[in-house]
Design a protein around this motif. Structure first.
Motif, PDB file in Angstrom:
ATOM      1  N   LEU A  63       0.830  -1.206   0.000  1.00 59.07           N
ATOM      2  CA  LEU A  63       0.000   0.000   0.000  1.00 59.07           C
ATOM      3  C   LEU A  63       0.865   1.257   0.000  1.00 59.07           C
ATOM      4  CD1 LEU A  63      -2.933  -0.880   2.442  1.00 59.07           C
ATOM      5  CD2 LEU A  63      -3.108  -0.320   0.013  1.00 59.07           C
ATOM      6  N   THR A  64       1.982   1.188   0.718  1.00 65.44           N
ATOM      7  CA  THR A  64       2.884   2.338   0.779  1.00 65.44           C
ATOM      8  C   THR A  64       3.470   2.648  -0.596  1.00 65.44           C
ATOM      9  OG1 THR A  64       3.481   1.906   3.081  1.00 65.44           O
ATOM     10  CG2 THR A  64       5.017   3.225   1.781  1.00 65.44           C
ATOM     11  N   ILE A  65       4.000   1.635  -1.265  1.00 66.53           N
ATOM     12  CA  ILE A  65       4.660   1.858  -2.554  1.00 66.53           C
ATOM     13  C   ILE A  65       3.648   2.295  -3.616  1.00 66.53           C
ATOM     14  CG2 ILE A  65       4.522  -0.432  -3.646  1.00 66.53           C
ATOM     15  CD1 ILE A  65       7.790   1.470  -3.264  1.00 66.53           C
ATOM     16  N   ILE A  66       2.412   1.788  -3.510  1.00 69.72           N
ATOM     17  CA  ILE A  66       1.370   2.171  -4.476  1.00 69.72           C
ATOM     18  C   ILE A  66       0.858   3.568  -4.177  1.00 69.72           C
ATOM     19  CG2 ILE A  66      -0.965   1.653  -5.288  1.00 69.72           C
ATOM     20  CD1 ILE A  66      -0.305  -1.327  -4.812  1.00 69.72           C
ATOM     21  N   ALA A  67       0.547   3.840  -2.902  1.00 69.58           N
ATOM     22  CA  ALA A  67      -0.029   5.137  -2.534  1.00 69.58           C
ATOM     23  C   ALA A  67       0.944   6.278  -2.781  1.00 69.58           C
ATOM     24  CB  ALA A  67      -0.458   5.114  -1.064  1.00 69.58           C
ATOM     25  N   THR A  68       2.184   6.105  -2.339  1.00 67.35           N
ATOM     26  CA  THR A  68       3.174   7.177  -2.512  1.00 67.35           C
ATOM     27  C   THR A  68       3.592   7.335  -3.967  1.00 67.35           C
ATOM     28  OG1 THR A  68       4.973   5.635  -1.983  1.00 67.35           O
ATOM     29  CG2 THR A  68       4.054   6.910  -0.170  1.00 67.35           C
ATOM     30  N   GLY A  69       3.745   6.194  -4.657  1.00 68.17           N
ATOM     31  CA  GLY A  69       4.147   6.258  -6.056  1.00 68.17           C
ATOM     32  C   GLY A  69       3.083   6.884  -6.944  1.00 68.17           C
ATOM     33  N   THR A  70       1.825   6.525  -6.717  1.00 72.12           N
ATOM     34  CA  THR A  70       0.756   7.031  -7.587  1.00 72.12           C
ATOM     35  C   THR A  70       0.431   8.494  -7.332  1.00 72.12           C
ATOM     36  OG1 THR A  70      -0.903   6.121  -6.042  1.00 72.12           O
ATOM     37  CG2 THR A  70      -0.324   4.791  -7.966  1.00 72.12           C
ATOM     38  N   ILE A  71       0.618   8.975  -6.085  1.00 73.55           N
ATOM     39  CA  ILE A  71       0.346  10.405  -5.872  1.00 73.55           C
ATOM     40  C   ILE A  71       1.427  11.256  -6.539  1.00 73.55           C
ATOM     41  CG2 ILE A  71       1.539  10.678  -3.645  1.00 73.55           C
ATOM     42  CD1 ILE A  71      -0.830  12.476  -2.819  1.00 73.55           C
ATOM     43  N   LEU A  72       2.678  10.782  -6.520  1.00 75.34           N
ATOM     44  CA  LEU A  72       3.726  11.492  -7.258  1.00 75.34           C
ATOM     45  C   LEU A  72       3.453  11.440  -8.757  1.00 75.34           C
ATOM     46  CD1 LEU A  72       6.982  10.386  -5.362  1.00 75.34           C
ATOM     47  CD2 LEU A  72       5.841  12.607  -5.264  1.00 75.34           C
ATOM     48  N   LEU A  73       3.004  10.277  -9.220  1.00 78.61           N
ATOM     49  CA  LEU A  73       2.656  10.132 -10.637  1.00 78.61           C
ATOM     50  C   LEU A  73       1.520  11.088 -11.010  1.00 78.61           C
ATOM     51  CD1 LEU A  73       2.358   6.855 -12.625  1.00 78.61           C
ATOM     52  CD2 LEU A  73       0.411   8.397 -12.614  1.00 78.61           C
ATOM     53  N   THR A  74       0.529  11.226 -10.125  1.00 78.53           N
ATOM     54  CA  THR A  74      -0.597  12.125 -10.393  1.00 78.53           C
ATOM     55  C   THR A  74      -0.132  13.576 -10.450  1.00 78.53           C
ATOM     56  OG1 THR A  74      -2.082  10.589  -9.244  1.00 78.53           O
ATOM     57  CG2 THR A  74      -2.906  12.804  -9.634  1.00 78.53           C
ATOM     58  N   TYR A  75       0.772  13.959  -9.543  1.00 72.40           N
ATOM     59  CA  TYR A  75       1.348  15.295  -9.598  1.00 72.40           C
ATOM     60  C   TYR A  75       2.051  15.532 -10.936  1.00 72.40           C
ATOM     61  CZ  TYR A  75       0.674  16.577  -4.654  1.00 72.40           C
ATOM     62  OH  TYR A  75       0.140  16.923  -3.443  1.00 72.40           O
ATOM     63  N   LEU A  76       2.861  14.570 -11.356  1.00 73.87           N
ATOM     64  CA  LEU A  76       3.626  14.729 -12.599  1.00 73.87           C
ATOM     65  C   LEU A  76       2.715  14.763 -13.821  1.00 73.87           C
ATOM     66  CD1 LEU A  76       6.731  12.441 -11.892  1.00 73.87           C
ATOM     67  CD2 LEU A  76       6.557  14.926 -11.711  1.00 73.87           C
ATOM     68  N   GLN A  77       1.609  14.015 -13.792  1.00 76.68           N
ATOM     69  CA  GLN A  77       0.657  14.074 -14.896  1.00 76.68           C
ATOM     70  C   GLN A  77       0.016  15.451 -14.993  1.00 76.68           C
ATOM     71  OE1 GLN A  77      -0.186  11.987 -17.377  1.00 76.68           O
ATOM     72  NE2 GLN A  77       1.413  10.572 -16.725  1.00 76.68           N
ATOM     73  N   HIS A  78      -0.231  16.079 -13.855  1.00 76.83           N
ATOM     74  CA  HIS A  78      -0.790  17.437 -13.875  1.00 76.83           C
ATOM     75  C   HIS A  78       0.242  18.452 -14.362  1.00 76.83           C
ATOM     76  CE1 HIS A  78      -4.085  15.664 -11.553  1.00 76.83           C
ATOM     77  NE2 HIS A  78      -4.784  16.735 -11.879  1.00 76.83           N
ATOM     78  N   ILE A  79       1.517  18.193 -14.087  1.00 71.90           N
ATOM     79  CA  ILE A  79       2.571  19.058 -14.630  1.00 71.90           C
ATOM     80  C   ILE A  79       2.596  18.943 -16.158  1.00 71.90           C
ATOM     81  CG2 ILE A  79       5.076  19.376 -14.771  1.00 71.90           C
ATOM     82  CD1 ILE A  79       5.176  18.553 -11.799  1.00 71.90           C
TER      83      ILE A  79
END
Length: 389
Positions: free
Chosen positions: A190-206
């Motif tokens: 859950l940690t690797i998915i939750a932290t990884g996907t929120i960073l991914l979501t930030y980068l997609q918005h960039i």
């Protein structure tokens, strides 16, 4: 107006709430929840490393312990990075929301929506992969029970897929050990998915902000072509707006990534050790399918994380280049001299590539991902040749 937290970050929010890392509403209960989960993860790593105290430290034993221990160390690094950077995550979401609040054009809002939905789809896919991993992991340990039911055998034969030493009677407290093991695995995933996907979501918005910058450049030139020189002032404003959102996207991405430099450095180092040791375990396969499944799951998880994170970072760089490619392709040479001078400065800025730097030394890109994968195989080759000798 788009509310990012409820529309695009809602799944990430739920995942981070489950593991106690959502940066808002940090009550005493949440802090206790966080300590319990992080403590479970850390103690599981410790009880793997304590096997060096009670067992003979052969090379096979060392590789087997390190292959799993460093996998959970990667989880712990990610957990700790978000724990100490809670203010950064909160500030990043506020900055991104402020930028989105300034957007009124329907097409630009559609761009934000497009990239937000893409991030949500990737998050759901990775969450399903994590559930599959956990199911297979649990199945490995309950398979002896299932096998006994169908074969009517009185004795169970367990394989130590993950070596641990709890300094207690492990047969007597087997169920507590089982709960600890599977809880640590679930928390880590859950940690690797939750932290990884929120960073991914930030980068997609960039990426979305870069796309909006390119769109505004196109609109600025179109205004000139449709209205002639009378719309020069309006065209200048559009170019300024494009430059502003482009600068905000670059500043936002640098702000976000730079605060995780140390975490990314240690994550890359731990990941390399884990990949090499698991490759060695697969090369040492002796016929026990269970002993092969776990290293394969670990390798697939790390390689997916490696390539997906670098692919997303590569997308950010490509979208930045798209902005300057748009400037080159529009008919800027037909614009008034004043606007041509503005565009000239933009073209000069485009001669410098923009990359995300991980760990202070690692340029995130698909080429770098392939290089890291190749490096892990090289380390494995060296270790395997040493073992053969």
């Amino acid at each position: 107006m788009i509310c990012l937290e409820t529309q695009h970050f809602n799944i990430n929010r739920i995942l981070l709430l489950i593991i106690g890392l959502w940066p808002y509403q940090r009550s005493l209960l949440v802090e206790l929840h966080l300590i319990l989960l992080f403590g479970t993860l850390l103690t599981f790593i410790i009880f793997q490393l304590t096997t060096f105290i009670t067992s003979e430290c052969t090379m096979d034993h060392i590789y087997k312990v390190l292959s799993s221990a460093f996998f959970y160390i990667c989880f712990a690094i990610k957990y700790n990075s978000f724990l100490i950077n809670a203010n950064i995550i909160r500030s990043s979401l506020k900055q991104l929301q402020d930028v989105c609040n300034e957007i009124e054009d329907k097409y630009e809002l559609a761009i934000i929506e497009k990239y937000g939905n893409k991030a949500k789809r990737i998050t759901i896919i990775l969450l399903l992969f994590g559930m599959l991993y956990q199911f297979i992991f649990i199945l490995l340990y309950i398979w002896p029970y299932i096998h006994r039911i169908f074969t009517n055998k009185s004795r169970l034969h367990f394989s130590p897929y993950i070596l641990t030493e709890y300094f207690i009677d492990e047969e007597k407290y087997s169920y507590l050990i089982m709960v600890h093991r599977h809880a640590a695995s679930c928390i880590g995933l859950l940690t690797i998915i939750a932290t990884g996907t929120i960073l991914l979501t930030y980068l997609q918005h960039i990426c979305a902000l870069f796309s909006i910058a390119g769109y505004r450049i196109e609109q600025a030139i179109d205004v000139l072509q449709k209205g002639g020189f009378k719309n020069e002032q309006k065209s200048c404003k559009e170019i300024i707006r494009a430059v502003n959102i482009h600068c905000k996207a670059m500043m936002f991405s640098n702000f976000l990534i730079s605060n995780f430099e140390g975490s990314f450095f240690f994550l890359i180092a731990a990941g390399m050790v884990c990949l090499s040791c698991n490759l060695l375990r697969i090369a040492s396969f002796t016929g026990n399918i269970g002993q092969l499944v776990l290293p394969l799951l670990t390798l697939s998880t790390l390689y997916i994380y490696l390539f997906l994170s670098n692919y997303t970072a590569q997308e950010v760089s490509d979208h930045n280049e798209y902005v300057f490619a748009t400037i080159y392709n529009v008919r800027w040479y037909m614009a008034p001299i004043r606007i041509q001078k503005m565009i000239l400065f933009l073209l000069q800025k485009g001669t410098t590539s923009f990359y995300l730097i991980l760990g202070g030394i690692f340029v995130a890109s698909m080429q770098s991902a392939a290089s890291l994968a190749s490096t892990s195989i090289s380390y494995f080759t060296v270790l395997y040749s040493t073992r053969q000798d």
